[in-house]
Enzyme design. Structure first.
Site, PDB file in Angstrom:
ATOM      1  N   CYS A   2      15.137  19.369  16.726  1.00 59.38           N
ATOM      2  CA  CYS A   2      15.463  20.725  16.505  1.00 59.38           C
ATOM      3  C   CYS A   2      14.447  21.542  15.633  1.00 59.38           C
ATOM      4  O   CYS A   2      13.735  22.448  16.626  1.00 59.38           O
ATOM      5  CB  CYS A   2      16.835  20.763  15.877  1.00 59.38           C
ATOM      6  SG  CYS A   2      18.133  19.880  16.762  1.00 59.38           S
ATOM      7  N   ARG A   3      14.374  21.310  14.638  1.00 56.85           N
ATOM      8  CA  ARG A   3      13.575  22.290  13.610  1.00 56.85           C
ATOM      9  C   ARG A   3      12.124  22.146  13.584  1.00 56.85           C
ATOM     10  O   ARG A   3      11.380  23.051  14.091  1.00 56.85           O
ATOM     11  CB  ARG A   3      13.875  22.211  12.373  1.00 56.85           C
ATOM     12  CG  ARG A   3      15.360  22.582  11.867  1.00 56.85           C
ATOM     13  CD  ARG A   3      15.762  22.205  10.430  1.00 56.85           C
ATOM     14  NE  ARG A   3      16.060  20.601  10.530  1.00 56.85           N
ATOM     15  CZ  ARG A   3      16.307  20.062   9.506  1.00 56.85           C
ATOM     16  NH1 ARG A   3      16.351  20.476   8.382  1.00 56.85           N
ATOM     17  NH2 ARG A   3      16.356  18.665   9.350  1.00 56.85           N
ATOM     18  N   SER A   4      11.482  20.795  13.668  1.00 55.85           N
ATOM     19  CA  SER A   4      10.127  20.669  13.863  1.00 55.85           C
ATOM     20  C   SER A   4       9.509  20.886  15.161  1.00 55.85           C
ATOM     21  O   SER A   4       8.443  21.384  15.166  1.00 55.85           O
ATOM     22  CB  SER A   4       9.615  19.280  13.177  1.00 55.85           C
ATOM     23  OG  SER A   4      10.306  18.186  14.035  1.00 55.85           O
ATOM     24  N   ASN A  61      13.259  15.498  14.633  1.00 54.07           N
ATOM     25  CA  ASN A  61      12.165  15.900  15.358  1.00 54.07           C
ATOM     26  C   ASN A  61      12.751  16.405  17.077  1.00 54.07           C
ATOM     27  O   ASN A  61      12.023  16.176  17.998  1.00 54.07           O
ATOM     28  CB  ASN A  61      10.898  14.930  15.630  1.00 54.07           C
ATOM     29  CG  ASN A  61       9.781  15.413  16.419  1.00 54.07           C
ATOM     30  OD1 ASN A  61       9.005  14.650  17.058  1.00 54.07           O
ATOM     31  ND2 ASN A  61       9.351  16.729  16.134  1.00 54.07           N
ATOM     32  N   ASP A 119      19.330  22.395   8.837  1.00 57.33           N
ATOM     33  CA  ASP A 119      19.489  21.674   9.949  1.00 57.33           C
ATOM     34  C   ASP A 119      20.356  22.180  10.819  1.00 57.33           C
ATOM     35  O   ASP A 119      21.811  22.502  10.407  1.00 57.33           O
ATOM     36  CB  ASP A 119      19.897  20.175   9.447  1.00 57.33           C
ATOM     37  CG  ASP A 119      20.230  19.271  10.481  1.00 57.33           C
ATOM     38  OD1 ASP A 119      19.993  19.475  11.957  1.00 57.33           O
ATOM     39  OD2 ASP A 119      20.439  17.981  10.283  1.00 57.33           O
ATOM     40  N   CYS A 174      10.802  17.277  10.499  1.00 58.15           N
ATOM     41  CA  CYS A 174      12.248  17.384  10.046  1.00 58.15           C
ATOM     42  C   CYS A 174      12.778  16.144  10.238  1.00 58.15           C
ATOM     43  O   CYS A 174      12.087  14.929  10.088  1.00 58.15           O
ATOM     44  CB  CYS A 174      12.761  18.358  10.925  1.00 58.15           C
ATOM     45  SG  CYS A 174      12.806  18.033  12.580  1.00 58.15           S
TER      46      CYS A 174
HETATM   47  P1  4NP Z   1      16.399  18.066  13.277  1.00 60.86           P
HETATM   48  O1  4NP Z   1      17.913  18.093  13.717  1.00 60.86           O
HETATM   49  O2  4NP Z   1      16.108  17.313  11.996  1.00 60.86           O
HETATM   50  O3  4NP Z   1      16.069  19.406  13.202  1.00 60.86           O
HETATM   51  O4  4NP Z   1      15.549  17.471  14.623  1.00 60.86           O
HETATM   52  C1  4NP Z   1      18.530  16.660  13.486  1.00 60.86           C
HETATM   53  C2  4NP Z   1      18.724  16.257  14.654  1.00 60.86           C
HETATM   54  C3  4NP Z   1      19.327  15.022  15.150  1.00 60.86           C
HETATM   55  C4  4NP Z   1      20.132  14.573  13.846  1.00 60.86           C
HETATM   56  C5  4NP Z   1      20.024  15.315  12.751  1.00 60.86           C
HETATM   57  C6  4NP Z   1      19.446  16.243  12.721  1.00 60.86           C
HETATM   58  N1  4NP Z   1      20.795  13.472  14.240  1.00 60.86           N
HETATM   59  O5  4NP Z   1      21.398  12.771  13.138  1.00 60.86           O
HETATM   60  O6  4NP Z   1      20.653  12.649  15.443  1.00 60.86           O
END
Ligand code: 4NP
Length: 161
Positions: free
Chosen positions: A15-17, A13, A127, A10
């Site tokens: 939340c989703r992945s 790294n 997201d 994602c």
């Molecule tokens: P992820 O979510 O891609 O599912 O891990 C996010 C985590 C952090 C951020 C964006 C999306 N950020 O902008 O810090």
């Protein structure tokens, strides 16, 4: 050496992945396939390298019996395309960022993770980072469905060897 390797990707790294990593790893273990299938996750961005999963992802996963506490964020790198059989992107933006670094002679099959969710109509895992707590449950619903579909495909492949 494992027979099959899967990398979930994602943006951050956190939340989703890592949710996909923890859920898929648990499903692999439940089938006794942990010696055959390697699971990992990474982010296209480096913002959170070294960090554990977002507290909200960990809490939502733990309600459904998954433990994400051993996971730490890392960035996806070109070498991943030589190491992994499957590289699975959570959304179209992750997919195109990965495509941009993919070497021509890499072995990995780069796909959207939800291609494997036969019971789901959407193609992207949204997201949840800037949204409410509902988003984390939705991520789990999508990730559970796609993990089952992916594991079915990999099990068939392992059996046909
Ligand atoms: P992820 O979510 O891609 O599912 O891990 C996010 C985590 C952090 C951020 C964006 C999306 N950020 O902008 O810090």
């Amino acid at each position: 050496m494992k027979n099959c390797s899967v990398l979930f990707v994602c943006l951050g790294n956190i939340c989703r992945s890592p949710t996909a990593h923890g859920v898929f790893e648990a499903k692999v273990k439940a089938k006794g396939l942990e010696h055959q299938i390697l699971t990992d996750s990474a982010g296209t961005a480096a913002y959170h390298v070294g960090n554990p999963p977002d507290r909200r992802s960990g809490a939502a996963a733990s309600v459904r019996g998954y433990d994400l506490s051993h996971l730490r964020a890392r960035q996806a790198i070109v070498e991943d395309f030589y190491r992994f059989d499957y590289i699975l992107a959570m959304d179209n933006s992750n997919f195109s960022d990965l495509q941009a670094i993919a070497p021509q002679d890499g072995k990995a099959e780069l796909r959207l993770f939800l291609d494997y969710a036969t019971t789901v109509a959407t193609s992207e895992v949204p997201d949840p980072y800037y949204g409410g707590d509902d988003g984390f449950g939705q991520v789990l619903d999508l990730v559970e469905a796609a993990s089952e579909g992916l594991l079915d495909v990999i099990e068939l492949k392992l059996r046909s060897r």
